[in-house]
Enzyme design. Sequence first.
Site, mmCIF file in Angstrom:
data_model
loop_
_atom_site.group_PDB
_atom_site.id
_atom_site.type_symbol
_atom_site.label_atom_id
_atom_site.label_comp_id
_atom_site.label_asym_id
_atom_site.label_seq_id
_atom_site.Cartn_x
_atom_site.Cartn_y
_atom_site.Cartn_z
ATOM 1 N N ASP A 73 -8.702 -5.001 7.094
ATOM 2 C CA ASP A 73 -8.061 -4.973 6.237
ATOM 3 C C ASP A 73 -7.586 -6.065 5.138
ATOM 4 O OD1 ASP A 73 -6.989 -7.249 7.864
ATOM 5 O OD2 ASP A 73 -5.702 -5.798 10.091
ATOM 6 N N ASP A 75 -5.005 -8.121 3.768
ATOM 7 C CA ASP A 75 -3.391 -8.896 3.217
ATOM 8 C C ASP A 75 -2.779 -9.641 1.884
ATOM 9 O OD1 ASP A 75 -3.549 -8.808 5.881
ATOM 10 O OD2 ASP A 75 -4.313 -10.158 5.898
ATOM 11 N N ASP A 153 -5.804 -21.950 8.382
ATOM 12 C CA ASP A 153 -6.567 -22.833 9.609
ATOM 13 C C ASP A 153 -7.248 -22.652 8.739
ATOM 14 O OD1 ASP A 153 -6.972 -19.941 8.612
ATOM 15 O OD2 ASP A 153 -6.962 -19.297 11.869
#
Length: 441
Positions: A73, A75, A153
């Site tokens: 997907d 983002d 992260d």
Amino acid sequence: MAPIPFESAGEVQALETEPPAAARLDAKPLNVSRERVDPNAVDVVAKLKGAGFQAWLVGGCVRDLLLGARPKDFDVATNATPEQVRGLFRRSRLVGRRFKITHVRYGRDVIEVSTFRRAPSGDLRINGNAKANGLILRDNAYGTLREDAFRRDFTVNALYYDPHEEQILDYVGGLKDIKRQRLRFIGDARQRLREDPVRLLRAIRFQAKLGFGLDAAVEDSRMVARLREIPGARLFDEFTKMFLGGYAAEAWRLLEGTPIPSVLFPATPKGTCLVQLAMGNTDRRVANGQPVTPGFLLAVLLWEDFRARVKAPHSEPGGANGGDAAELAAQSVLADQRRIIAMPRRHSHFIQDVWLLQPDLRERRPKRVPKVLQHPKFRAAYDFLLLCAEAGLVEPAVGQWWTDIQTASAEERDAMINALNPALRRRGRSRQGGRSKSRQR
Ligand code: ATP
Ligand code: MG
């Protein structure tokens, strides 16, 4: 995956406005082009930029484009607030448990738009607080693009792509790490893990998904124990991402080399053949575009515990009858697991049905066979039986029998049922009254 032509990558220019300098690179020489991006995501970026905001594709989609893979997907990150995003797109809504994001809808396609955030500091970080142990309790503070990059992260997850300018922005050395195939925490690994122990699971997930090596040791059992502090609903989300993405077998193999399973699935014995088979089977289904459900894997992971509790002394005759004892055992196993991984109720019902159908499938009582075939969860229970047969827990002939009967004609079906052991036929009649309620669900 196509190799990335890094050597031919465009000129690296310093972005002078955002110290420390980010590398801004032409995307085309890196094999990243607008044509490989969901047009709806391109549209979201265009509308945001048209309204005077900054907007970039970010995270997994940029990483996957650079790796030559098809992103799951797309983002978008922006400096517009969720309310401003909401105001720009009619078909959008605010969602989010931990922080507000906007879902912009295009038919069945959803583009997730999040506002730049910064890593919590000062009053948001509860450092030194014995109870919170440095865990981030809130991380909803908006920030700049640069701050947004540094709160992510891993370096490979912190790359930004502008599909209009066709430029990639790298604050953290993510491009180099993609090239090196390394998973590297942004900043100090231990500090980042302390802030959010879920990153332990993410480290495993991305190693499995990308085949990258990890630049930090994460098996520290004290750190692992802190996964107990994470809300169960979030662990359920991570569970589905970890095991339903097509790389479950590798993720499980990596997990088994850490103490993580003993925290997430305390009652699952190590090295269970059934679990390994189920993970591989799930990956094959994902690869073939067949549906997968977290319930099936949870049913597998908790099966041994369920069996043990059905056999436990308190469920022996004198107490509940066989069916009810199994139902009670199922409920207690699921209640215990929900305290760790909060699976939605529909999954608990699914798991219970799959388990409670297993004796029927194994025993093949003639009277029960037609009912079992019509049970709404028959297909899942049958898949579970086949897996047990593959793991050597059930006679392969039993699995084959259920395979055959599904495609048999009415006469063949009757003949198959009539050919079953007459002793079972009699027992089937005598047990008719005592079925548990849940089997009719
Ligand atoms: P996938 O394609 O497998 O979904 P992803 O990188 O998109 O991988 P997501 O879980 O969808 O992974 O997260 C999107 C992005 O949000 C990540 O790339 C990362 O930049 C950021 N992110 C997500 N979770 C965390 C976290 N716990 N700590 C820091 N950053 C995070
Ligand atoms: Mg993602």
